[in-house]
Structure formats: C-alpha cells, structure tokens
Design a protein around this motif. Sequence first.
Motif, PDB file in Angstrom:
ATOM      1  N   SER A  69       0.825  -1.210   0.000  1.00 57.41           N
ATOM      2  CA  SER A  69       0.000   0.000   0.000  1.00 57.41           C
ATOM      3  C   SER A  69       0.862   1.263   0.000  1.00 57.41           C
ATOM      4  CB  SER A  69      -0.928   0.007   1.213  1.00 57.41           C
ATOM      5  OG  SER A  69      -0.216   0.340   2.400  1.00 57.41           O
ATOM      6  N   SER A 112      -6.029  -1.949   8.505  1.00 56.15           N
ATOM      7  CA  SER A 112      -5.232  -2.546   7.429  1.00 56.15           C
ATOM      8  C   SER A 112      -5.746  -3.948   7.115  1.00 56.15           C
ATOM      9  CB  SER A 112      -3.757  -2.615   7.842  1.00 56.15           C
ATOM     10  OG  SER A 112      -3.197  -1.328   7.955  1.00 56.15           O
ATOM     11  N   ARG A 122       0.971  -1.300   4.568  1.00 60.57           N
ATOM     12  CA  ARG A 122       0.625  -2.712   4.764  1.00 60.57           C
ATOM     13  C   ARG A 122       0.982  -3.545   3.536  1.00 60.57           C
ATOM     14  NH1 ARG A 122      -3.265   0.595   3.855  1.00 60.57           N
ATOM     15  NH2 ARG A 122      -4.727   0.326   2.125  1.00 60.57           N
TER      16      ARG A 122
END
Length: 254
Positions: free
Chosen positions: A131, A140, A244
């Motif tokens: 991400s 997340s 993440r």
Amino acid sequence: MEENYTSLQELTDQPTPGGNRPIIEHSNDSRGLKRGIECLRSQTALLMVIGFLASICTNIVLTVLLTGSSVPGAPQDSSTLGLKLTSVQRRFIQLCEDYTALGQSCSKTVKPCKQCPEGWLHVGDQCYYFSTDKLDWLKSRDSCADMGSHLTILHTMEQHDALEKEVRKIGGFDYHFWIGLSDLEKEGDWRWVDNTTLQHEYWDQLSSEPDNHLSGGVYGEDCATLNSHSKTWFDVPCDHIYKRICQMDFIQLN
C-alpha cells in the motif's frame, strides 16, 4: 434523366402515411443501428468471457476445498479455508462488477486476464500488494479483506526474503509494513490472520523482540511489522499507522 432525379428527390421529401420522413433521410439512425449490433456482439463476447471467468473461479473454489492451504508448511484448518474461500468470492464479485460495467459501454477496453491483479507483485504462487497509504493494524486487515485478500502470512524464508527486498526497494522513509501477525487474542500467542501459528520466526534479536514494551501503553504491543532496515519483525502497538502488505493466491490461467 434530370426530371426523374428531381421527382425522386421530391418523393423522399414527402412524409410517410405515419407522418415520419422516410428512413433515407436518417443515415445517422442506420449508423446507430450498426453500432448497436456491434455492441450486442461485443456484449455476447463479454458474456462468454464472464462464463470463462466463472469457470476459473469455480475451479479455484474446488481447489481450495480439495487441497486446503497452498502455503508450504501451513497447517490446514477451517480458518485457513474460510479465509481463502472469502478471498475467492470477493475476487469473483469484483470480476463480475467489472465486466458488467464493461458490457454497458462498448467503448471500454478489455484488459487481459493476469495471474495477479494489476499493480500486485507475483512471487511464487502468491500475489502481494504494497500500500501507499497508512492505517492502523485492524483497518489494514479490513482493507486487505475488502480487496479480496488478507494481510500477508509468511510461513517460509523465501516469502520473508522476497517481501523484505521489495519493501526496501519501494519503502523509502517508510520501513515498517504491517503483516498479518498479532497476539491480540492471548498475550504471547502469536498467530497469523488465518489463525495458524508461527512456523518460522524472524523477530529482531538485537531488540529482544517481541518485548511488549511499556511504550505500547495499556494495550501493549500486540501487532507485528516487517522492518526493512533490520530485515526482521517488530511488535508494536496496533493503533500505530503504517503501510501494509496484502496477499492473495494467484490464479492459474493455463
């Protein structure tokens, strides 16, 4: 000849009994009809593609149910199978939505199917998404689930090394990335998001991780990150915000 031509011109200018002009004047309608037929043909092709995708997804579901976890060394249990089935269902829904929207507009370009979604890294039989935004661990986890995936599960050294190298390459100043590991349910009992236990550990030994440091506050440090600087894991407070790594199984197209 000129008189005959003039008569034909006058004839086409006269209204029909229904009050409408003859179709000779409406060449635009003819072109529109042609485009409509072409669009219908395209939609028929799209239905065939959707059927093909449905067949792929059905095969994936059967594979998941028959073979269980595809991650080497990972134990098979209902949590793992449920996580994978949910991932397949979410990806199938997304495919249906994409191709339904495509069928409503013949001007859109059909993208070729790939083993991993666009923008995901293909490593072995897995797809990984890194991400660019930052969230806490719980958000997340939910964000990955919304994409038909889950926070990454690292059961092998090969997986850990491949992701660590990618994080170092793209992370920049951000060197902590959330992974799907926590001891939220029971202190010291570290489990992956599919409820499997650790097969291999890459905690930072120099910092005596996981140490559940007092800086984590009343809730302690119950969630894990992959640290690209030290190439190890750290336990940190779950309400910290980091980038993440999401993970899903790749689709075998051949």
